[in-house]
Motif scaffolding. Structure first.
Motif, PDB file in Angstrom:
ATOM      1  N   HIS A  40       0.838  -1.190   0.000  1.00 49.61           N
ATOM      2  CA  HIS A  40       0.000   0.000   0.000  1.00 49.61           C
ATOM      3  C   HIS A  40       0.874   1.241   0.000  1.00 49.61           C
ATOM      4  O   HIS A  40       1.840   1.335   0.750  1.00 49.61           O
TER       5      HIS A  40
ATOM      6  N   VAL B  52      -8.598  13.046   3.817  1.00 48.57           N
ATOM      7  CA  VAL B  52      -7.949  11.745   3.990  1.00 48.57           C
ATOM      8  C   VAL B  52      -8.160  10.902   2.730  1.00 48.57           C
ATOM      9  O   VAL B  52      -7.225  10.281   2.222  1.00 48.57           O
TER      10      VAL B  52
ATOM     11  N   TYR C 174       0.328   4.125   1.171  1.00 49.60           N
ATOM     12  CA  TYR C 174       0.274   4.932   2.388  1.00 49.60           C
ATOM     13  C   TYR C 174       1.102   4.358   3.523  1.00 49.60           C
ATOM     14  O   TYR C 174       1.237   5.000   4.575  1.00 49.60           O
ATOM     15  N   SER C 175       1.677   3.190   3.349  1.00 50.02           N
ATOM     16  CA  SER C 175       2.397   2.526   4.436  1.00 50.02           C
ATOM     17  C   SER C 175       3.448   3.411   5.083  1.00 50.02           C
ATOM     18  O   SER C 175       3.611   3.415   6.296  1.00 50.02           O
TER      19      SER C 175
ATOM     20  N   LEU D  74      -1.462   9.203   8.877  1.00 45.83           N
ATOM     21  CA  LEU D  74      -2.829   8.858   8.501  1.00 45.83           C
ATOM     22  C   LEU D  74      -3.648   8.476   9.729  1.00 45.83           C
ATOM     23  O   LEU D  74      -4.775   8.958   9.918  1.00 45.83           O
TER      24      LEU D  74
ATOM     25  N   ASP E 173       3.385   6.558   5.407  1.00 46.45           N
ATOM     26  CA  ASP E 173       2.738   7.666   6.113  1.00 46.45           C
ATOM     27  C   ASP E 173       1.648   7.169   7.052  1.00 46.45           C
ATOM     28  O   ASP E 173       0.754   7.920   7.415  1.00 46.45           O
ATOM     29  N   LYS E 174       1.723   5.905   7.429  1.00 46.28           N
ATOM     30  CA  LYS E 174       0.649   5.318   8.233  1.00 46.28           C
ATOM     31  C   LYS E 174       0.443   6.053   9.548  1.00 46.28           C
ATOM     32  O   LYS E 174      -0.695   6.286   9.959  1.00 46.28           O
TER      33      LYS E 174
ATOM     34  N   HIS F 295       1.654   5.162  -6.250  1.00 48.21           N
ATOM     35  CA  HIS F 295       2.346   3.912  -5.949  1.00 48.21           C
ATOM     36  C   HIS F 295       1.727   2.721  -6.682  1.00 48.21           C
ATOM     37  O   HIS F 295       2.387   2.104  -7.513  1.00 48.21           O
TER      38      HIS F 295
ATOM     39  N   ASP G  15      -1.969   8.558  -3.072  1.00 54.89           N
ATOM     40  CA  ASP G  15      -1.016   7.479  -2.809  1.00 54.89           C
ATOM     41  C   ASP G  15      -1.262   6.285  -3.727  1.00 54.89           C
ATOM     42  O   ASP G  15      -0.322   5.669  -4.232  1.00 54.89           O
ATOM     43  N   HIS G  16      -2.524   5.967  -3.941  1.00 59.48           N
ATOM     44  CA  HIS G  16      -2.860   4.847  -4.823  1.00 59.48           C
ATOM     45  C   HIS G  16      -2.330   5.116  -6.235  1.00 59.48           C
ATOM     46  O   HIS G  16      -1.725   4.237  -6.859  1.00 59.48           O
TER      47      HIS G  16
ATOM     48  N   GLY H 175      -5.951  12.064  -0.093  1.00 60.57           N
ATOM     49  CA  GLY H 175      -4.577  11.653   0.166  1.00 60.57           C
ATOM     50  C   GLY H 175      -4.356  10.182  -0.153  1.00 60.57           C
ATOM     51  O   GLY H 175      -3.347   9.803  -0.753  1.00 60.57           O
ATOM     52  N   LEU H 176      -5.307   9.335   0.236  1.00 58.29           N
ATOM     53  CA  LEU H 176      -5.205   7.908  -0.070  1.00 58.29           C
ATOM     54  C   LEU H 176      -5.272   7.666  -1.578  1.00 58.29           C
ATOM     55  O   LEU H 176      -4.546   6.828  -2.118  1.00 58.29           O
TER      56      LEU H 176
END
Length: 101
Positions: free
Chosen positions: A12, A62, A14-15, A21, A17-18, A73, A69-70, A65-66
């Motif tokens: 993932h 949020v 976002y990992s 998040l 920045d977990k 990445h 990231d998707h 942002g996700l």
């Protein structure tokens, strides 16, 4: 979730920045609890609606942002591997859900 790749969706984005998040989600959780208190205390309805709008905006931030990231990445990694269509479709479906909400 661990930083390991999920068998269904791979690593993932976002990992890294977990922690940030999770911090944002905890703040939103606090906002929701505040809304419950406001209703319990019979707070003026316009004030409650203002706080609902703020919580909704925070959740949307949020979500965006996700989604970023998707795209950065998961979609990029799939494109490098030669088959981004599934990840692009997931992103398109997520965008459609966000637009509807």
């Amino acid at each position: 979730m661990s930083e390991e790749a999920s068998p269904q969706h791979g690593p993932h984005g976002y990992s890294g920045d977990k922690a940030a998040l999770l911090s944002r989600l905890r703040r939103i959780e606090g906002q929701i609890r505040g809304l419950q208190r406001m209703v319990d205390e019979d707070t003026y309805c316009i004030d409650v609606l203002t706080q609902i709008s703020a919580a909704k905006s925070a959740l949307q931030a949020v979500a965006v942002g996700l989604l970023e990231d998707h795209l950065a990445h998961c979609v990029v990694d799939a494109a490098r591997a030669g088959d981004p269509s599934t990840k692009v479709k997931e992103a398109s479906d997520a965008i459609a859900r966000l637009i509807k909400s």
